[in-house]
Design an enzyme around this catalytic site. Sequence first.
Site, mmCIF file in Angstrom:
data_model
loop_
_atom_site.group_PDB
_atom_site.id
_atom_site.type_symbol
_atom_site.label_atom_id
_atom_site.label_comp_id
_atom_site.label_asym_id
_atom_site.label_seq_id
_atom_site.Cartn_x
_atom_site.Cartn_y
_atom_site.Cartn_z
ATOM 1 N N THR A 70 0.823 -1.210 0.000
ATOM 2 C CA THR A 70 0.000 0.000 0.000
ATOM 3 C C THR A 70 0.859 1.263 0.000
ATOM 4 O O THR A 70 0.591 2.211 -0.749
ATOM 5 C CB THR A 70 -0.962 0.002 1.204
ATOM 6 O OG1 THR A 70 -1.886 -1.081 1.056
ATOM 7 C CG2 THR A 70 -1.728 1.311 1.297
ATOM 8 N N ASN A 143 -5.839 -9.541 -7.549
ATOM 9 C CA ASN A 143 -5.821 -10.181 -6.236
ATOM 10 C C ASN A 143 -7.086 -10.981 -5.931
ATOM 11 O O ASN A 143 -7.076 -11.863 -5.080
ATOM 12 C CB ASN A 143 -5.620 -9.128 -5.135
ATOM 13 C CG ASN A 143 -6.654 -8.027 -5.193
ATOM 14 O OD1 ASN A 143 -6.796 -7.361 -6.217
ATOM 15 N ND2 ASN A 143 -7.370 -7.813 -4.108
ATOM 16 N N GLN A 171 0.663 -9.685 -6.130
ATOM 17 C CA GLN A 171 0.173 -11.060 -6.259
ATOM 18 C C GLN A 171 1.039 -11.908 -7.189
ATOM 19 O O GLN A 171 0.989 -13.126 -7.152
ATOM 20 C CB GLN A 171 -1.275 -11.052 -6.776
ATOM 21 C CG GLN A 171 -2.290 -10.490 -5.793
ATOM 22 C CD GLN A 171 -2.531 -11.410 -4.612
ATOM 23 O OE1 GLN A 171 -2.374 -12.630 -4.696
ATOM 24 N NE2 GLN A 171 -2.912 -10.829 -3.484
ATOM 25 N N THR A 229 13.674 4.760 9.895
ATOM 26 C CA THR A 229 14.639 3.680 10.116
ATOM 27 C C THR A 229 14.210 2.420 9.388
ATOM 28 O O THR A 229 13.062 1.979 9.503
ATOM 29 C CB THR A 229 14.773 3.377 11.623
ATOM 30 O OG1 THR A 229 15.192 4.571 12.297
ATOM 31 C CG2 THR A 229 15.785 2.269 11.873
ATOM 32 N N CYS A 316 -14.916 -6.134 4.492
ATOM 33 C CA CYS A 316 -15.781 -5.611 5.554
ATOM 34 C C CYS A 316 -15.276 -4.253 6.007
ATOM 35 O O CYS A 316 -14.136 -4.127 6.434
ATOM 36 C CB CYS A 316 -15.808 -6.581 6.736
ATOM 37 S SG CYS A 316 -16.618 -8.136 6.333
#
Length: 366
Positions: A70, A143, A171, A229, A316
């Site tokens: 993401t 996906n 994927q 880091t 959900c």
Amino acid sequence: MIYLDYAAATPVRKEVLTAMQPYFTTIYANPSSLHHLGQEARLAVEEARSTIAVQLNCLPAEIIFTSGGTESINLALQGVTKGHIITSSIEHKAVLETCRMLQKKGYSVTYIQPNKQGLINPKDVGNAIRKNTRLISIMYANNEIGTIQPIQRIARIAKKHNILFHTDACQASPHLDLNVSKLDVDLLTLNSSKCYGPKGVGLLYLKKGVKLKPLIHGGAQEAGRRAGTENVPGIVGFSKALELAQKEKRETKRLTALRDWFISEIQRKINNVKLNGHKTKRLPGNINISFKGIDAQQLVQHLSSYGIYVSTGSACTSHEVEKSHVLENINAKEGVRISLGTSTTKRELQEVLTKLTMIVTALRKI
């Protein structure tokens, strides 16, 4: 337990865990520290970068480590975009929601529709190009339905028009070729947790010469392109996992054969079923199937009660079930995604088939 949700998350391989262990307890220093222990950690990060560069056939300096798929997608879309974006309507939410956010800021986005098998037509991408098109982002493999897109053909179109091309390859990493020179991409996103590596680490391949605006500001880590880091154990584990996954061509063949056998058995034992996605141009371990008259969420819950773990094409959000945007865009009914992995056996799938047949038969009688 029979785990068939590898498209959502994979277990960490023993070899990967072993490779990571020293960086939790022994070589735990900050890789930006100048003392010996810090430099050992730095060496581990750079060796991992070089190992991954070999898998991608790129320069080590072209790899930016992130916290996952993401973040990499956000960095790609927000970091290089200055004009019109072309993407598809069946991308991962990380792409779609980022594009929607950019639209609210005044950017223009074109969403290409797939055909009924989930394939994007490269001609449609070419026809959507404008004078101010800056970026094309089409996923390597879906996906939910596993459809593999014609990335190289789309890349050629992008290159012809001098447009940057990004692909979400999360994927694809366990089974498909990730050679960025062959794919001809400018940016590519990968996620460790999809290839039997640890969660919380990913990367963005950024082709040399492509300018990028940082998304996270702070220190000068990752050549000033991603502050914070570095996750040393995660990066080491990611490198090992990807190296092992890319070598295992036999596993790809095994899963493809197992997938095709299981699909044919489901269709033979249970009537009124429909396979979602392309029959052959799909990921080796992906099966997305709809059962007429059956609520997919209910089916998943029943299978779970027997220790069989699969998923749906739904997500959900705020305790409400949201219909799969992927299945909606290919005009398919809600389906169940069954994704196979390294531990999946034919014996397990035979057991799943027995339970699946029993549950579907019972639910259809209600």
